[in-house]
Write a protein that holds these residues in place. Sequence first.
Motif, PDB file in Angstrom:
ATOM      1  N   ILE A   9       0.841  -1.206   0.000  1.00 48.96           N
ATOM      2  CA  ILE A   9       0.000   0.000   0.000  1.00 48.96           C
ATOM      3  C   ILE A   9       0.874   1.254   0.000  1.00 48.96           C
ATOM      4  N   ILE A  10       1.907   1.261   0.821  1.00 48.00           N
ATOM      5  CA  ILE A  10       2.812   2.419   0.879  1.00 48.00           C
ATOM      6  C   ILE A  10       3.521   2.584  -0.460  1.00 48.00           C
ATOM      7  N   ASN A  11       3.985   1.459  -0.999  1.00 53.23           N
ATOM      8  CA  ASN A  11       4.667   1.481  -2.289  1.00 53.23           C
ATOM      9  C   ASN A  11       3.742   2.022  -3.383  1.00 53.23           C
ATOM     10  N   ALA A  12       2.507   1.559  -3.404  1.00 49.29           N
ATOM     11  CA  ALA A  12       1.534   2.014  -4.399  1.00 49.29           C
ATOM     12  C   ALA A  12       1.254   3.508  -4.233  1.00 49.29           C
ATOM     13  N   ASN A  13       1.171   3.977  -3.003  1.00 48.08           N
ATOM     14  CA  ASN A  13       0.931   5.393  -2.719  1.00 48.08           C
ATOM     15  C   ASN A  13       2.086   6.244  -3.238  1.00 48.08           C
ATOM     16  N   ILE A  14       3.306   5.820  -2.984  1.00 49.43           N
ATOM     17  CA  ILE A  14       4.477   6.567  -3.440  1.00 49.43           C
ATOM     18  C   ILE A  14       4.497   6.638  -4.967  1.00 49.43           C
ATOM     19  N   PHE A  15       4.316   5.490  -5.624  1.00 54.78           N
ATOM     20  CA  PHE A  15       4.333   5.477  -7.081  1.00 54.78           C
ATOM     21  C   PHE A  15       3.161   6.261  -7.677  1.00 54.78           C
ATOM     22  N   GLY A  16       2.015   6.225  -7.026  1.00 54.37           N
ATOM     23  CA  GLY A  16       0.860   6.997  -7.486  1.00 54.37           C
ATOM     24  C   GLY A  16       1.134   8.483  -7.432  1.00 54.37           C
ATOM     25  N   ASN A  17       1.727   8.939  -6.331  1.00 48.03           N
ATOM     26  CA  ASN A  17       2.062  10.367  -6.196  1.00 48.03           C
ATOM     27  C   ASN A  17       3.112  10.778  -7.222  1.00 48.03           C
ATOM     28  N   MET A  18       4.081   9.912  -7.452  1.00 52.43           N
ATOM     29  CA  MET A  18       5.105  10.210  -8.455  1.00 52.43           C
ATOM     30  C   MET A  18       4.477  10.318  -9.845  1.00 52.43           C
ATOM     31  N   ALA A  19       3.541   9.440 -10.145  1.00 54.06           N
ATOM     32  CA  ALA A  19       2.872   9.461 -11.445  1.00 54.06           C
ATOM     33  C   ALA A  19       2.093  10.762 -11.638  1.00 54.06           C
ATOM     34  N   VAL A  20       1.440  11.228 -10.583  1.00 55.39           N
ATOM     35  CA  VAL A  20       0.684  12.482 -10.661  1.00 55.39           C
ATOM     36  C   VAL A  20       1.640  13.649 -10.915  1.00 55.39           C
ATOM     37  N   LEU A  21       2.766  13.688 -10.213  1.00 61.56           N
ATOM     38  CA  LEU A  21       3.738  14.763 -10.403  1.00 61.56           C
ATOM     39  C   LEU A  21       4.314  14.753 -11.820  1.00 61.56           C
ATOM     40  N   ILE A  22       4.666  13.586 -12.302  1.00 60.42           N
ATOM     41  CA  ILE A  22       5.221  13.474 -13.651  1.00 60.42           C
ATOM     42  C   ILE A  22       4.187  13.876 -14.689  1.00 60.42           C
ATOM     43  N   SER A  23       2.951  13.486 -14.466  1.00 63.42           N
ATOM     44  CA  SER A  23       1.883  13.841 -15.397  1.00 63.42           C
ATOM     45  C   SER A  23       1.683  15.352 -15.455  1.00 63.42           C
ATOM     46  N   ALA A  24       1.686  16.015 -14.292  1.00 63.27           N
ATOM     47  CA  ALA A  24       1.523  17.477 -14.250  1.00 63.27           C
ATOM     48  C   ALA A  24       2.689  18.159 -14.957  1.00 63.27           C
ATOM     49  N   TYR A  25       3.892  17.679 -14.721  1.00 60.97           N
ATOM     50  CA  TYR A  25       5.067  18.256 -15.379  1.00 60.97           C
ATOM     51  C   TYR A  25       4.972  18.063 -16.897  1.00 60.97           C
ATOM     52  N   ASN A  26       4.605  16.862 -17.323  1.00 59.18           N
ATOM     53  CA  ASN A  26       4.494  16.579 -18.757  1.00 59.18           C
ATOM     54  C   ASN A  26       3.421  17.445 -19.419  1.00 59.18           C
ATOM     55  N   ARG A  27       2.318  17.677 -18.717  1.00 61.30           N
ATOM     56  CA  ARG A  27       1.238  18.502 -19.259  1.00 61.30           C
ATOM     57  C   ARG A  27       1.740  19.938 -19.456  1.00 61.30           C
ATOM     58  N   LYS A  28       2.448  20.451 -18.467  1.00 56.26           N
ATOM     59  CA  LYS A  28       2.978  21.807 -18.537  1.00 56.26           C
ATOM     60  C   LYS A  28       4.010  21.922 -19.672  1.00 56.26           C
ATOM     61  N   ALA A  29       4.901  20.934 -19.767  1.00 53.92           N
ATOM     62  CA  ALA A  29       5.912  20.930 -20.833  1.00 53.92           C
ATOM     63  C   ALA A  29       5.248  20.809 -22.207  1.00 53.92           C
TER      64      ALA A  29
END
Length: 176
Positions: A9-29
Amino acid sequence: FVILILGAIINANIFGNMAVLISAYNRKASIFQEKLETANETMKNLKIPVNIQDDVKSYLTYTQSTLDHQNELDKFLTMLSPSLKREISRHINLDALNQNQVFSNNEEIINAVLNDLDTKLFLPEDEIIRQNSVGDRMYFIAKGEFEVHVTDENNVVRPTSILKNGDYFGEVALLK
């Protein structure tokens, strides 16, 4: 068994948050990349010389970066208490105030000024104040340069001076 599930669960939470951050960065770029592609296509269609195209791309990149920094700074400052905002303002502006002969090493005046100081980033060629307009604030230059232009009696606009770190302008607005 419980530890494995908790770890997953912790691992999934960390990867989920990372995916959201990367997605926001990619959208902005991606949005910025679309702007660059539009500019490139337009300049190509207008047969703009390559050296001017390079200047346009540099300007667009710089202004996007500066706007991002201003937005980050604004968001950051809204998260802080008034005392922490003053400390950040002090850090950003202290060198500029100390370089100024009026404020140089006068802690009492510097603290009074810092209490009412807002930090604002300007883009190249931004018009900050126009000649003969009514001003409502004074500006201190913490970083960068500003070119001052004056319109003479023949309505010719000409550069008169360059203001640098520690310089100020708009002080007359405070007297009114």
